[in-house]
Design a protein around this motif. Structure first.
Motif, PDB file in Angstrom:
ATOM      1  N   GLN A  62       0.811  -1.204   0.000  1.00 61.91           N
ATOM      2  CA  GLN A  62       0.000   0.000   0.000  1.00 61.91           C
ATOM      3  C   GLN A  62       0.859   1.275   0.000  1.00 61.91           C
ATOM      4  OE1 GLN A  62      -3.589   0.037   0.400  1.00 61.91           O
ATOM      5  NE2 GLN A  62      -3.558   2.245   0.049  1.00 61.91           N
ATOM      6  N   GLY A  63       2.004   1.240   0.655  1.00 57.14           N
ATOM      7  CA  GLY A  63       2.818   2.434   0.803  1.00 57.14           C
ATOM      8  C   GLY A  63       3.931   2.514  -0.213  1.00 57.14           C
ATOM      9  N   THR A  64       5.143   2.715   0.284  1.00 55.80           N
ATOM     10  CA  THR A  64       6.305   2.944  -0.569  1.00 55.80           C
ATOM     11  C   THR A  64       6.526   1.827  -1.577  1.00 55.80           C
ATOM     12  OG1 THR A  64       7.354   4.172   1.230  1.00 55.80           O
ATOM     13  CG2 THR A  64       8.791   3.381  -0.521  1.00 55.80           C
ATOM     14  N   SER A  65       6.207   0.602  -1.219  1.00 60.40           N
ATOM     15  CA  SER A  65       6.552  -0.549  -2.051  1.00 60.40           C
ATOM     16  C   SER A  65       5.735  -0.657  -3.329  1.00 60.40           C
ATOM     17  CB  SER A  65       6.417  -1.848  -1.237  1.00 60.40           C
ATOM     18  OG  SER A  65       7.352  -1.873  -0.189  1.00 60.40           O
ATOM     19  N   SER A  66       4.756   0.191  -3.544  1.00 66.10           N
ATOM     20  CA  SER A  66       4.080   0.251  -4.840  1.00 66.10           C
ATOM     21  C   SER A  66       4.275   1.611  -5.490  1.00 66.10           C
ATOM     22  CB  SER A  66       2.578  -0.019  -4.686  1.00 66.10           C
ATOM     23  OG  SER A  66       1.961   0.994  -3.893  1.00 66.10           O
ATOM     24  N   ARG A  67       5.219   2.412  -4.965  1.00 66.12           N
ATOM     25  CA  ARG A  67       5.369   3.785  -5.439  1.00 66.12           C
ATOM     26  C   ARG A  67       6.818   4.101  -5.801  1.00 66.12           C
ATOM     27  NH1 ARG A  67       0.995   7.050  -3.185  1.00 66.12           N
ATOM     28  NH2 ARG A  67      -0.502   5.701  -2.121  1.00 66.12           N
ATOM     29  N   SER A  68       7.572   3.079  -6.151  1.00 67.63           N
ATOM     30  CA  SER A  68       8.975   3.271  -6.500  1.00 67.63           C
ATOM     31  C   SER A  68       9.109   3.521  -7.999  1.00 67.63           C
ATOM     32  CB  SER A  68       9.771   2.029  -6.111  1.00 67.63           C
ATOM     33  OG  SER A  68       9.489   0.955  -7.000  1.00 67.63           O
ATOM     34  N   ALA A 178      17.635  -3.465 -14.458  1.00 65.17           N
ATOM     35  CA  ALA A 178      16.427  -4.285 -14.593  1.00 65.17           C
ATOM     36  C   ALA A 178      15.236  -3.533 -14.029  1.00 65.17           C
ATOM     37  CB  ALA A 178      16.597  -5.625 -13.888  1.00 65.17           C
ATOM     38  N   GLN A 179      14.043  -3.993 -14.370  1.00 61.08           N
ATOM     39  CA  GLN A 179      12.827  -3.373 -13.861  1.00 61.08           C
ATOM     40  C   GLN A 179      11.854  -4.441 -13.394  1.00 61.08           C
ATOM     41  OE1 GLN A 179      10.919  -2.494 -18.273  1.00 61.08           O
ATOM     42  NE2 GLN A 179      10.366  -1.121 -16.638  1.00 61.08           N
ATOM     43  N   VAL A 180      10.900  -3.995 -12.535  1.00 62.79           N
ATOM     44  CA  VAL A 180       9.926  -4.905 -11.960  1.00 62.79           C
ATOM     45  C   VAL A 180       8.667  -4.126 -11.631  1.00 62.79           C
ATOM     46  CG1 VAL A 180      10.686  -4.538  -9.564  1.00 62.79           C
ATOM     47  CG2 VAL A 180       9.632  -6.715 -10.195  1.00 62.79           C
ATOM     48  N   ASP A 181       7.526  -4.774 -11.657  1.00 63.53           N
ATOM     49  CA  ASP A 181       6.301  -4.221 -11.089  1.00 63.53           C
ATOM     50  C   ASP A 181       6.433  -4.410  -9.582  1.00 63.53           C
ATOM     51  OD1 ASP A 181       3.747  -3.880  -9.971  1.00 63.53           O
ATOM     52  OD2 ASP A 181       2.726  -4.628 -11.757  1.00 63.53           O
ATOM     53  N   ASP A 182       6.729  -3.328  -8.872  1.00 62.31           N
ATOM     54  CA  ASP A 182       7.048  -3.457  -7.452  1.00 62.31           C
ATOM     55  C   ASP A 182       5.897  -4.037  -6.637  1.00 62.31           C
ATOM     56  OD1 ASP A 182       5.495  -1.171  -7.729  1.00 62.31           O
ATOM     57  OD2 ASP A 182       6.997   0.206  -6.910  1.00 62.31           O
ATOM     58  N   ALA A 183       4.664  -3.613  -6.925  1.00 64.41           N
ATOM     59  CA  ALA A 183       3.521  -4.132  -6.172  1.00 64.41           C
ATOM     60  C   ALA A 183       3.335  -5.623  -6.397  1.00 64.41           C
ATOM     61  CB  ALA A 183       2.255  -3.373  -6.553  1.00 64.41           C
ATOM     62  N   ARG A 184       3.571  -6.078  -7.626  1.00 63.05           N
ATOM     63  CA  ARG A 184       3.416  -7.504  -7.915  1.00 63.05           C
ATOM     64  C   ARG A 184       4.522  -8.321  -7.248  1.00 63.05           C
ATOM     65  NH1 ARG A 184       0.217 -10.820 -10.196  1.00 63.05           N
ATOM     66  NH2 ARG A 184      -1.181  -9.055 -10.483  1.00 63.05           N
ATOM     67  N   PRO A 354      12.144   5.570   2.816  1.00 63.59           N
ATOM     68  CA  PRO A 354      12.487   5.541   4.248  1.00 63.59           C
ATOM     69  C   PRO A 354      14.001   5.598   4.408  1.00 63.59           C
ATOM     70  CG  PRO A 354      11.991   3.327   3.480  1.00 63.59           C
ATOM     71  CD  PRO A 354      11.871   4.230   2.275  1.00 63.59           C
ATOM     72  N   LEU A 355      14.516   6.745   4.758  1.00 68.53           N
ATOM     73  CA  LEU A 355      15.956   6.931   4.875  1.00 68.53           C
ATOM     74  C   LEU A 355      16.355   6.958   6.342  1.00 68.53           C
ATOM     75  CD1 LEU A 355      16.475   9.724   2.190  1.00 68.53           C
ATOM     76  CD2 LEU A 355      16.364   7.249   1.876  1.00 68.53           C
ATOM     77  N   VAL A 356      17.255   6.076   6.709  1.00 68.77           N
ATOM     78  CA  VAL A 356      17.703   6.027   8.095  1.00 68.77           C
ATOM     79  C   VAL A 356      18.462   7.301   8.420  1.00 68.77           C
ATOM     80  CG1 VAL A 356      19.153   4.820   9.755  1.00 68.77           C
ATOM     81  CG2 VAL A 356      17.809   3.522   8.094  1.00 68.77           C
ATOM     82  N   GLN A 357      18.050   7.947   9.506  1.00 64.43           N
ATOM     83  CA  GLN A 357      18.680   9.197   9.936  1.00 64.43           C
ATOM     84  C   GLN A 357      19.766   8.881  10.962  1.00 64.43           C
ATOM     85  OE1 GLN A 357      18.681  12.241   9.068  1.00 64.43           O
ATOM     86  NE2 GLN A 357      19.828  13.071  10.773  1.00 64.43           N
TER      87      GLN A 357
END
Length: 584
Positions: A62-68, A178-184, A354-357
């Protein structure tokens, strides 16, 4: 690994198992968060023979992993930061995905880096890409999953990508990632974990952590968003993989581990395929003053991005602004021969990295913060993981499970480097049958190729639906690149809870079609209602919610700043709760 559907029955069995857990009979591992790292951690733990639970408050990815950017790559920009370890690790994972674990989902993709200067750029970029190639070598050139780079003359560049500015560029360099459908990818990881016995449930929100008398975390209290019921789920080890929600998890745990995560916004736009002429599938990469510009070929359009700006609003409502879109268009037009305009934009998406600070202070921009991941004990019995990138999800998952299990289980090595994901086993045999399938069903070769890249060897299950009902082999009238059978399969096997899940993450029509998927709404709803038992009221609620999301996204794209864009999207997303609550 035998395919098992993720459907309402599977969710009910998972919830039943959650309710049965006790402090004396807990799960081995409970993973909170259904993005790529959470799904990867559940799969990793399941390969070790552990009893695993995975809960996600909304939908998988739902979050970052389908919005890359949807890229599986080493990250050329990290060579500039001298982060050789991260680049080598990412290139190793890229080749592992291409060759063994997910060849059906991940495809090699050539990129061109155009040059303006004859000598300086060729020497500088060429040496960097040579190092990039070298870092991916393990067993010699024969072990490479992608070709070595090559240089292009002015004429070669024009032939490769006629859409670039032929007067400005004097040549270029072509290399492969390479590329991928991140949500899939996330969905496939979740289903792979499920096939190994993991108990999975979306729509399940963690509200607090359970503790024993000594203060050790022994599970979590969960609220079922579908029914409103509360469950106390006990586990020997609890893992949070929450990305930009990590700081909230730490606060809920009441600990001061020092782990802080910055949210950096990156946006993409899509434009019609015909607006940028190219010879075959090839992308473009170019450096900007703030980030890297990618022109990425998709099936029917181009994705162009990205930005890298600090995000200070609610992390569940990232959205592009007018300034973001203008920035991407401006930099795309600097490399293209024919300018793109706002009228060319089909769709957009915004994601939060999500970047570690590493420091308590988080002043300034986010582009200098490391993408390397961090695993930390948030509290005894509770392990958190944050940072990293899509490409290195498997390493992150292995590291966090190793850390969590230390002291609890022995001799439980991860098997994920050797175990193909669901749909990968037998994929090559299905590729060999592509022509036969095209003839049998009267499909163009491109359609079969696309189906194989979505399902791999699971295509047999989709074709079985069509054999039982030939009408499912017809394309959607409002979205002809997708078959009706794909919507049925999503409803019956891919954990669909809402129309939004199908149009945004299972098919990507929200991002990759000129009408944002609106033209397919009624047809898709008809199929979902028949398969999921939705009544007329639920159908109308789902329609209104999705079209509201479309309107909100379009409004955000004209907004003046992040606050207004986030407000538009947050209001539309908030309506999903009413859809869920009134139909439970």
């Amino acid at each position: 690994m035998r395919p098992q559907p993720l459907n309402a029955e599977a969710r009910a069995r998972a919830v039943e198992r959650f309710a049965q857990t006790t402090a004396d009979e807990p799960l081995d591992v409970l993973v909170i968060g259904g993005g790529v790292v959470g799904a990867g951690a559940a799969f990793d733990a399941a390969t070790r023979g552990l009893e695993v639970g995975l809960v996600e408050a909304e939908d998988f990815a739902q979050g970052t992993s389908s919005r890359s950017s949807g890229l599986v790559h080493g990250g050329l920009r990290y060579l500039q930061m001298l982060d050789f370890k991260l680049v080598h690790e990412a290139l190793r994972e890229r080749d592992l995905l291409l060759r063994r674990t997910a060849p059906h989902l991940v495809r090699a993709l050539p990129f061109v880096f155009p040059f303006e200067k004859h000598v300086l750029e060729r020497a500088f970029v060429g040496s960097g890409v040579s190092l990039y190639d070298a870092l991916s070598l393990r067993g010699g050139a024969a072990s490479r999953a992608v070709p070595f780079h090559r240089h292009l003359s002015r004429g070669g560049l024009r032939q490769r990508i006629p859409g670039l500015d032929g007067e400005r560029f004097i040549g270029g360099l072509e290399y492969h990632d390479a590329q991928v459908d991140d949500a899939r990818l996330v969905l496939t990881l979740a289903r792979s974990a499920h096939c190994l016995g993991a108990h999975l449930s979306t729509g399940m929100e963690a509200t607090e952590y359970l503790r024993d008398a000594a203060g050790r975390v022994i599970g979590a209290a969960l609220r079922d968003r579908l029914t409103g019921e509360e469950h106390r789920v006990y586990a020997r080890e609890t893992i949070t993989a929450l990305g930009v929600w990590t700081t909230q998890a730490e606060e809920r745990a009441g600990t001061e581990s020092g782990l802080r995560v910055l949210a950096s916004k990156g946006i993409h736009i899509t434009v019609p395929k015909e607006r940028i002429a190219a010879s075959g599938r090839v992308g473009v990469i170019s450096q900007t003053e703030k980030s890297v510009l990618f022109l990425i070929p998709l099936r029917d359009c181009w994705a162009i991005g990205t930005t890298d700006t600090s995000w200070q609003e609610a992390v569940d409502a990232p959205a592009p602004t007018a300034e973001d879109i203008d920035y991407v268009l401006e930099h795309a037009n600097e490399v293209l021969g024919e300018d793109l305009t706002r009228e060319d934009v089909w769709g957009t998406w915004a994601g939060l990295r999500p970047l570690v600070q590493p420091l308590r202070s988080a002043e300034g921009g986010s582009s200098k913060v490391s993408r390397e991941h961090t695993v930390v004990e948030l509290a005894p019995g509770l392990t958190g993981v944050a940072g990293g990138k899509l490409t290195t999800y498997r390493v992150m998952a292995e590291d966090v499970v190793d850390f969590a299990l230390d002291g609890s289980f022995r001799d439980r090595p991860s098997l994920t480097a050797a175990m193909p994901l669901l749909g990968a086993q037998g994929y090559g045999e299905w590729v060999e049958r592509a022509e036969e399938i095209a003839r049998r069903y009267g499909w163009a070769p491109e359609r079969v190729e696309r189906l194989l890249e979505r399902y791999g060897s699971l295509l047999g299950e989709v074709l079985a639906l069509i054999s039982a009902d030939p009408g499912l082999g017809e394309p959607l009238s409002g979205a002809p690149r997708h078959l009706r059978a794909e919507i049925v399969y999503a409803a019956e096997a891919e954990a669909v809870g809402h129309l939004d899940d199908v149009l945004t993450r299972r098919t990507r029509l929200f991002q990759e079609s000129a009408d944002r998927g609106a033209g397919a709404v009624d047809e898709v709803l008809e199929i979902l209602a028949a398969r999921l038992g939705w009544d007329a009221r639920r159908v109308q609620q789902e329609r209104e919610h999705y079209l509201g999301l479309v309107r909100a996204q379009i409004a955000a794209e004209s907004s003046d700043g992040d606050a207004e864009a986030a407000r538009q999207v947050a209001q539309a997303r908030g309506r999903i709760a009413s859809v869920t609550n009134t139909t439970s």
